[in-house]
Design an enzyme around this catalytic site. Structure first.
Site, mmCIF file in Angstrom:
data_model
loop_
_atom_site.group_PDB
_atom_site.id
_atom_site.type_symbol
_atom_site.label_atom_id
_atom_site.label_comp_id
_atom_site.label_asym_id
_atom_site.label_seq_id
_atom_site.Cartn_x
_atom_site.Cartn_y
_atom_site.Cartn_z
ATOM 1 N N GLU A 80 -2.979 10.937 3.269
ATOM 2 C CA GLU A 80 -2.294 11.848 2.349
ATOM 3 C C GLU A 80 -3.197 12.957 1.810
ATOM 4 O OE1 GLU A 80 -1.751 8.579 2.368
ATOM 5 O OE2 GLU A 80 0.397 8.465 2.800
ATOM 6 N N HIS A 97 7.235 2.045 -4.836
ATOM 7 C CA HIS A 97 8.102 2.891 -4.006
ATOM 8 C C HIS A 97 9.352 3.362 -4.761
ATOM 9 C CE1 HIS A 97 5.719 1.064 -0.773
ATOM 10 N NE2 HIS A 97 6.220 1.930 0.073
#
Ligand SMILES: Cc1ncc(C[n+]2csc(CCOP(=O)(O)OP(=O)(O)O)c2C)c(N)n1
Ligand SMILES: Cc1ncc(C[n+]2csc(CCOP(=O)(O)OP(=O)(O)O)c2C)c(N)n1
Ligand SMILES: [Mg+2]
Ligand SMILES: [Mg+2]
Lengths: 321, 319, 321, 319
Positions: free
Chosen positions: C59, C127
């Site tokens: 990322e 999440h």
């Protein structure tokens, strides 16, 4: 009691806690030789390389390893140098520190993160942040930010003894401040604000170096016949709502100052709490005295413009009187 | 190295337990009784079983989003796991975590983790903890080849190498990371070569060979306990199922999947056990049958358990 | 006009912008084959591997490379999958995106970050976040969070054409929503809230899937004789203060709902703005309807307890009437 | 490889410009005219000069907190730099950035950076940009050996290797990261070995040898322009000064520092130039004298320039 500096108070705190508890250890960049903050002075000589561990420039490994060690019986102190560097290990902050919760209460996480914060030294956008509001959104993290040597020592000892993650911030301009500090052991519980000056006309909520600034502003306001109460939050989390609301009940007016861009600031949270829970006590709008919504500029004149200061605070108070 | 019969039986038992547990989860998920998502370890059982057979209860492991097999291999209880996966109050995390966060710190299992790569520094810290406390504990950090491309791989292994920490970084190279063939997004797909850059041993192992797994990890664990530092192990295997249940897997070549199904680690290990006269087919079948019964009980336990009350949301944040 | 889903609207937006401007490209995990969101459907076939680039699970490299590409003439769309993963590349968010400012205005940063957010699918703490308040503290970042297909397309096209970094979030529960979407090209300017329902007794400020929830609550409130105005912020930054304040001037009451722990929420910022700038219009305390200060629990019953819902909103409104 | 005389003169000029600029900054900092902190590049000049002599204005470089030398080598103007370091409105960043953020995107210099390691993905992205646009631009990413232990080293190089991006990752190994001897916190201190793990060339260069630097980077640049992907270069040198001005450097062994002062890249290069008959001592001295004058002018320009007005704080956020 003796008068010692903020930095000395912190050195004592760490030294004493390492002496008191073998599971306390330090890890971070340049902690063995010297460090930008001087916090680790003499520790490696005294406690050895096993407990004062130099790392590479690897903030994720530093904080992540601290988490792993805290979950397995140690009491790490992770040195992250500047709060600005926490972006690098933010997954640890927002997704890993919460191990206890995700495991249904199965683990303790006695972990202290220390870092410097604050503008005023002309070191520009990436070394001058405070990020109070950003940090307050992190679940399961306690946050202490002392404004004087006495609080600095007591809060740091409390942080190290705490069984939960604590972020302990030191404002760059606070390090030289001195105060009377007891010889004997003491802690200042996390989550207790301190009324640093009593007053009746307006409540000023502040933190870190902002307290020094707010106290100076309060003196000047007094000269203009305005009696300001100055609250030093000392901890951003847990937040001592009670002390704030009690004060607002008395004064009817609230100004919150935190050194960070106004949007999403800790000041926003405090204003929101009061607008929700103490609305009926309010006689005037809640003012926030923060920085503009920009990164921190380098050149001293702009930097000073950016930093919320006495004049800004006095102006805000005056506007709502 | 001579593996004892007990060890071999232990490894087989664990493999069968994982296989049967995952098959139950697969069925339950299809039946709609499992909330959220699940990532199955089917086909990769030899890795966790072979590796963890080298550990004691005091040692640590750190797991991934695909963590059921790791917890079972470290001694986890299938009823508490099933209850957690089904979101029950009796589960390992009292329903707070689910499949992606199963954990049992009491047996050194420091958690599955929904963030790819996040386990690496945690395992590193557990190993540092052991080193500072002067115990002979070791940590095994399981992670996928996909995770080997995350930032923490680098920082963690470098830290462990510099400090000579008792930790094994164990890559489960199942070729795929979600729908990406990992080799396509790496400069060098032979991951063991990365060990050179950290000055530590890099070992390639057939991850579908339980005995090879046991032996390779035994060596790395011995090294770690001696104070000689970390090892990077690359265990090749295959992800039988989709990334998570429900993944239609359009991206996977059918022949590849079929080829790997033939490499099923269980029949292979079974053959080894019977060929070497270690166990009879009947003995193995009996264990297998026991597992079927265990999963029935686990499922019943889970389904009979209450859900946590909504207000429990507010518990377990601070110690 | 035709009715299409939220996801289809987004697919159209990206497809059209890639067709319109050669410098637009996509990078991220699993963007070539398929993705958890389906946003990238068919793009690699149409625009090739050079412009639809699969990355490793990296990322920092994804967002950092997007920054480097944006600074050198490209218009990247960085796929970060879930907003929860932004912690990993937060240094890029807080210290690198601000290149233009640090360089004294010398560079453009036309960069779109796309990610999913929100709870409701039982995928637990790592999440299911939204992080609105956390993200709003980032300097120089615009943030769009549509609540319906029409806005989804218009905001995404605006984001891609914007010469500044934009974070574009999609709530997990929004993807199936459908609405009328014009055939012709249109954009929705960033920073413009939308009054999704007019009302006179109370202002409800909401965003993303919270708008759907707020509209349902408003219907029920109407049945009880309370006329609620529902504002869809659409952008968290820039924040459309004017629309909020105008509404509060009319209604005298404000409830803000955002799906995130209450402390440091976007709701805090909005409450603080109104407590400062529209205090005199207020007839009652400002209510925040957010989640409790905990990570998001997995088990559906707890998760539903955590998510602020219609009942919570109706209760809050009722309390201040 | 034959280096032209022009190139050699260019490299020498840049080295002298960097040396003289940094000496001026050192003096000004001691005199208290510079706000904040400065990290000097003294002793490392051959690296930036030798490397950037292979680039055109269109190529990119990405720098670090120790960035003055990089900007000068890419063609930066010392008056605008000095003005920035002194916080003036006429500076490269109009006083917004200071020493740690000097940048000139117009000549492909994408900024000094106060975050160690943050430049790596930015350089990677600039290289991806060149690749997508189909130009022959390359990017050189300068960073310290300390930065090589950050997360972004791994993610960036793996990305560039997988995509065969035209980028050179150039480590300035000056042995120290603040007060830490970097070799003490790494598993393997021969950093070029890490290249093996990414399947790219890893090259060791004497960072105090201007000609060696030029030649090694020439090869890497040619490789990049051809589409053959990234190179990892490790250039050994020494940080003459403290980490930043004012650092008392208690931690540095005196003999080490003295030994390295003898390896000063400038006399070495000067000797090469005179020995090979490329330049006379007088020609070199004349350039040196020119630099002294340039810095006087740069300083005068900076000091005569106004500070930005406080309200300019509010400008330059959004395009
Ligand atoms: C930091 C992060 N990025 C992306 C994801 C989404 N994600 C979940 S699992 C996965 C693939 C992991 O691949 P690998 O490490 O090989 O493990 P495997 O699933 O193959 O066992 C991805 C990309 C995530 N959870 N965390
Ligand atoms: C992410 C991050 N961590 C720590 C620091 C503090 N810091 C500034 S420079 C530096 C050392 C860098 O060493 P190296 O990369 O070798 O560069 P050098 O200073 O030797 O040129 C450190 C630790 C920082 N700026 N950023
Ligand atoms: Mg995989
Ligand atoms: Mg260095």
């Amino acid at each position: 009691m003796r008068e010692i500096t903020f930095l000395e108070a912190q050195q004592e705190a760490i030294n004493e806690e390492m002496g008191r508890d073998d599971t306390v250890f330090v890890l971070g960049e340049n902690v063995q030789a010297m460090s930008t903050t001087g916090l680790w002075k003499d520790l490696s000589t005294k406690y050895g390389d096993m407990r004062v561990r130099d790392t590479a420039i690897s903030e994720q490994a530093i904080l992540g390893a601290a988490i792993g060690a805290a979950a397995t019986g140690m009491r790490p102190i992770a040195s992250l140098m500047f709060v600005d560097f926490l972006g690098i290990c933010s997954d640890e902050l927002i997704n890993q520190l919460q191990m206890r919760y995700m495991f249904g209460g199965k683990i303790k996480m006695p972990l202290t993160i220390v870092a410097g914060c604050g503008a005023g030294r002309s070191i520009a956008a990436q070394h001058s942040k405070s990020l109070y509001g950003w940090l307050m959104t992190i679940q399961g993290l306690k946050i202490a930010v002392p404004s004087n040597a006495y609080d600095a020592k007591g809060l740091l000892k409390a942080a190290i003894r705490e069984d939960n993650p604590v972020l302990y911030l030191t404002h760059k301009l606070s390090g030289g401040q001195s105060s009377q500090v007891p010889d004997e052991d003491y802690i200042i519980p996390l989550g207790q604000a301190d009324v640093k000056r009593e007053g009746s006309d307006v409540t000023i909520v502040s933190i870190a170096y902002g307290v020094t600034m707010a106290l100076a502003a309060a003196e000047k306001l007094q000269a203009n016949g305005i009696s300001a109460e100055v609250i030093d939050l000392r901890s951003l989390a847990p937040l001592d709502k009670e002390t704030i609301i009690n004060s607002v009940q008395k004064t009817g007016r609230l100004v919150v100052t935190t050194e960070e861009p106004v949007t999403g600031s800790a000041a926003a949270e405090i204003a929101a709490i009061v607008a929700e829970e103490a609305f009926d006590y309010l006689d005037a709008p809640i003012k926030r005295v923060c920085a503009p919504d920009t990164p921190i500029p380098f050149s001293p004149g702009m930097e000073q413009f950016w930093i919320p200061d006495e004049d800004d605070l006095i102006k805000a108070v005056t506007e709502i009187m | 190295m001579a593996i004892t019969k007990d060890k071999l039986v232990e490894i087989l038992t664990i493999m069968l337990r994982i296989r049967t547990f995952e098959e139950s989860v697969q069925k339950e998920f299809a039946a709609g009784t499992i909330p959220g998502i699940v990532h199955l370890y089917l086909g990769e059982e030899a890795i966790a079983a072979g590796a963890c057979a080298n550990l004691t209860k005091d040692d640590f492991i750190v797991s991934t989003h695909r963590g059921h097999g790791h917890l079972i291999a470290k001694g986890g209880k299938t009823d508490l796991m099933m209850a957690e996966v089904l979101g029950r109050k009796t589960g390992y995390c009292h329903g707070k975590g689910g499949s992606m966060h199963v954990a049992d710190p009491d047996i050194g299992m420091l958690g599955a983790n929904g963030i790819v790569g996040a386990g690496l520094p945690i395992a590193t810290g557990a190993a540092a903890s052991a080193q500072i406390r002067g115990t002979d504990q070791v940590a095994i950090c399981f992670f996928g080849e996909g995770a080997s491309n995350t930032s923490r791989f680098h920082e963690s292994i470098n830290m462990a190498a510099a400090w000579k920490l008792p930790v094994i970084y164990l890559i489960e190279n199942n070729l795929w990371a979600v729908s990406t063939r990992s080799a396509d997004v790496m400069g060098e797909s032979q991951l063991s070569k990365r060990a050179i850059g950290y000055g530590i041993p890099g070992v390639d192992v057939d991850g579908n060979d339980a005995v090879a797994m046991y032996e390779a990890v035994a060596e790395a664990v011995a090294r770690a306990r001696k104070g000689d530092g970390p090892t990077l192990m690359v265990c090749t295997t295959y992800r039988w199922r989709g990334h998570m249940e429900g993944d239609p897997q359009f991206y996977k070549p059918k022949e590849e999947a079929e080829e790997w199904l033939k490499q099923d680690p269980l029949p292979r290990f079974r053959k080894y056990l019977t060929d070497t006269g270690t166990m009879t087919a009947e003995e193995i079948d009996a264990i297998q049958q026991g597992m079927v019964e265990e999963m029935e009980k686990a499922l019943k336990f889970a389904k009979d358990s209450p859900f946590p009350s909504p207000e429990e949301t507010l518990e377990d944040i601070f110690a």
